[in-house]
Design a protein around this motif. Structure first.
Motif, PDB file in Angstrom:
ATOM      1  N   SER A 251       0.828  -1.198   0.000  1.00 17.96           N
ATOM      2  CA  SER A 251       0.000   0.000   0.000  1.00 17.96           C
ATOM      3  C   SER A 251       0.866   1.253   0.000  1.00 17.96           C
ATOM      4  O   SER A 251       1.962   1.264   0.565  1.00 17.96           O
ATOM      5  N   ILE A 252       0.363   2.319  -0.643  1.00 20.94           N
ATOM      6  CA  ILE A 252       1.104   3.572  -0.721  1.00 20.94           C
ATOM      7  C   ILE A 252       0.229   4.721  -0.258  1.00 20.94           C
ATOM      8  O   ILE A 252      -0.988   4.581  -0.102  1.00 20.94           O
ATOM      9  N   VAL A 253       0.875   5.877  -0.028  1.00 18.88           N
ATOM     10  CA  VAL A 253       0.154   7.137   0.162  1.00 18.88           C
ATOM     11  C   VAL A 253       0.078   7.777  -1.218  1.00 18.88           C
ATOM     12  O   VAL A 253       1.083   8.283  -1.726  1.00 18.88           O
ATOM     13  N   PRO A 254      -1.083   7.745  -1.870  1.00 11.81           N
ATOM     14  CA  PRO A 254      -1.157   8.191  -3.262  1.00 11.81           C
ATOM     15  C   PRO A 254      -1.172   9.707  -3.392  1.00 11.81           C
ATOM     16  O   PRO A 254      -1.600  10.426  -2.494  1.00 11.81           O
ATOM     17  N   GLY A 255      -0.680  10.192  -4.543  1.00 12.58           N
ATOM     18  CA  GLY A 255      -0.680  11.611  -4.834  1.00 12.58           C
ATOM     19  C   GLY A 255       0.718  12.190  -4.826  1.00 12.58           C
ATOM     20  O   GLY A 255       1.658  11.614  -4.264  1.00 12.58           O
ATOM     21  N   TRP A 270       0.352   6.301   8.674  1.00 15.15           N
ATOM     22  CA  TRP A 270       0.237   5.517   9.894  1.00 15.15           C
ATOM     23  C   TRP A 270      -0.780   4.383   9.802  1.00 15.15           C
ATOM     24  O   TRP A 270      -0.483   3.249  10.216  1.00 15.15           O
ATOM     25  N   PRO A 271      -1.992   4.571   9.267  1.00 17.18           N
ATOM     26  CA  PRO A 271      -2.912   3.430   9.173  1.00 17.18           C
ATOM     27  C   PRO A 271      -2.349   2.266   8.370  1.00 17.18           C
ATOM     28  O   PRO A 271      -2.624   1.100   8.684  1.00 17.18           O
ATOM     29  N   ILE A 272      -1.552   2.560   7.345  1.00 14.16           N
ATOM     30  CA  ILE A 272      -0.922   1.498   6.563  1.00 14.16           C
ATOM     31  C   ILE A 272       0.093   0.747   7.427  1.00 14.16           C
ATOM     32  O   ILE A 272       0.130  -0.486   7.463  1.00 14.16           O
ATOM     33  N   ALA A 273       0.918   1.516   8.139  1.00 13.94           N
ATOM     34  CA  ALA A 273       1.930   0.898   9.006  1.00 13.94           C
ATOM     35  C   ALA A 273       1.275   0.110  10.138  1.00 13.94           C
ATOM     36  O   ALA A 273       1.689  -1.006  10.453  1.00 13.94           O
ATOM     37  N   ASP A 274       0.242   0.673  10.730  1.00 21.61           N
ATOM     38  CA  ASP A 274      -0.425   0.026  11.860  1.00 21.61           C
ATOM     39  C   ASP A 274      -0.997  -1.327  11.452  1.00 21.61           C
ATOM     40  O   ASP A 274      -0.863  -2.315  12.189  1.00 21.61           O
ATOM     41  N   ALA A 275      -1.639  -1.382  10.284  1.00 19.06           N
ATOM     42  CA  ALA A 275      -2.195  -2.654   9.820  1.00 19.06           C
ATOM     43  C   ALA A 275      -1.089  -3.686   9.613  1.00 19.06           C
ATOM     44  O   ALA A 275      -1.244  -4.870   9.959  1.00 19.06           O
ATOM     45  N   HIS A 276       0.041  -3.238   9.082  1.00 16.68           N
ATOM     46  CA  HIS A 276       1.177  -4.148   8.883  1.00 16.68           C
ATOM     47  C   HIS A 276       1.708  -4.654  10.216  1.00 16.68           C
ATOM     48  O   HIS A 276       1.986  -5.851  10.370  1.00 16.68           O
ATOM     49  N   PHE A 277       1.854  -3.759  11.180  1.00 22.56           N
ATOM     50  CA  PHE A 277       2.401  -4.150  12.483  1.00 22.56           C
ATOM     51  C   PHE A 277       1.496  -5.144  13.199  1.00 22.56           C
ATOM     52  O   PHE A 277       1.957  -6.121  13.789  1.00 22.56           O
ATOM     53  N   GLN A 278       0.204  -4.865  13.156  1.00 27.66           N
ATOM     54  CA  GLN A 278      -0.726  -5.771  13.826  1.00 27.66           C
ATOM     55  C   GLN A 278      -0.687  -7.159  13.196  1.00 27.66           C
ATOM     56  O   GLN A 278      -0.734  -8.179  13.905  1.00 27.66           O
TER      57      GLN A 278
END
Length: 383
Positions: A251-255, A270-278
């Motif tokens: 996943s990326i931060v688009p734009g 952060w939501p992308i990282a958080d999902a990965h960490f969990q």
């Protein structure tokens, strides 16, 4: 003074340990009235270290001499103007290192035959650190992030934009980024000028990103923290194709990130990282429960310490803010535990973490209730 940021740096601290090894952790502040109290806290902790050294048999004059460099920092006004949220100091006869920490730590002093590293484990926890790489035609930024903090990383070897990366290219190979409406949507395309422009564009973007990647290699060497790209969507697969960094997330931060504040990029990433960490921690916890059933995991302190010294631990969970004092003799496989710290004692949970890291294992420093099975500690073995 450096920012402690990599597993390699932490291993270098472990390798540098000598006797006596003094480790001091101080909560610090970036602003406000508490800044004035930080040097006082350090002075008090230095006094505790001196008392422990003397108690361990060091002569008072030698103890004060060993601690002089740390004592001097308490009087250095410039030193305290550049703090983060925590401070780690390591001192032995031939070593003196200080590190700013991007999170709060509790006041703590340890005097042993090696440096104490457990308060630093949040830096290695995959849910504590991640990178955001902001890519565009004109600029490259690398942000080092935690859940609550973001800090820009200097990139002296990374070209800032395609013009700097490919300075000898003629106008026909320069790139322009356009957004064209296709099928009622905005789709990004890369266009150049001249014959075969579409092929040249992709080639030059790849060349540009290759030079970015080359410049990032030293910065990301020995890193395992996940990296999130912030860029227009069509650039992400091209960069992933040339990158040698194994921990880029899908996943990326688009734009276009140009002009976007660091704090905003952090908030979006952060939501992308958080999902990965969990997901990563859930997988590690599941491996522990599966390992218990197969005899390839343990939560017994003596067994875990033995496996840590043997290099058999793949993943270790240890609780932050918890200490267990005693002595472990690997040659005899004997463990002696004490209710309170005694002269010559080691902090056994820290010892397990240090040995696991020395042998390339993964260590999670977690809240006590987050240890699988809510045991004192939990380890998954390689074999």
């Amino acid at each position: 003074m450096a920012v402690m940021s990599t597993q390699a740096e932490l291993r270098s601290v472990l390798a540098a340990s000598q006797t006596p090894a003094v480790s001091i952790f101080v909560p610090t502040h970036r602003a406000g009235q508490e800044i004035r109290q930080d040097p006082i806290r350090l002075k008090n902790l230095v006094k505790q270290a001196e008392d422990q050294l003397i108690k361990e048999g060091t002569r008072p004059a030698e103890a004060r001499s060993l601690l002089d460099p740390i004592t001097g920092l308490a009087e250095d006004a410039a030193f305290w103007r550049h703090q983060a949220d925590g401070l780690a100091l390591f001192r032995s006869p031939d070593v003196f290192r200080t590190y700013r920490l991007p999170f709060q730590v509790s006041e703590f002093v340890a005097v042993a035959d090696r440096f104490y590293i457990k308060p630093l484990l949040p830096l290695l926890m995959h849910d504590a650190r991640f990178y955001v790489l902001a890519l565009s035609q004109k600029a490259v930024r690398l942000l080092e992030c935690t859940r609550d903090c973001v800090e820009s990383v200097e990139l002296p070897e990374v070209p800032q934009g395609i013009d700097e990366a490919l300075p000898d290219e003629g106008p026909e190979a320069q790139l322009q980024f356009h957004s064209l409406p296709i099928g009622g949507r905005q789709q990004s395309r890369i266009h150049g000028h001249g014959v075969g422009a579409d092929d040249v564009d992709v080639v030059n973007v790849r060349r540009y990103f290759q030079r970015v990647e080359d410049g990032l290699q030293e910065q990301l060497k020995d890193e395992r923290a996940p990296l999130i790209l912030a860029c227009v969507e069509y650039l992400a697969p091209i960069y992933k194709e040339v990158s040698r960094y194994r921990y880029i997330l899908d996943s990326i931060v688009p734009g276009n990130p140009d002009g976007v504040r660091e704090e905003e990029l952090h908030e979006k990433a952060w939501p992308i990282a958080d999902a990965h960490f969990q997901q990563a921690r859930a997988k590690a916890g599941a491996e522990y429960h599966e390992g218990i059933a197969k005899g390839r995991a343990s939560h017994t302190l003596k067994e875990v310490l033995t496996a840590a010294f043997q290099g058999r631990i793949a993943t270790l969970f240890v609780p932050l803010g918890v200490q267990r004092w005693g002595r472990f003799d690997f040659n005899r496989l004997s463990l002696e535990q004490h209710d309170e710290e005694q002269p010559g004692d080691d902090e056994l949970l820290d010892l397990a973490a240090a040995q696991t890291l020395r042998n390339d294992g993964t260590v999670y420093g977690v809240k006590p209730k987050e240890v699988p099975g809510e045991h004192l500690l939990a380890a998954v073995y390689r074999y």
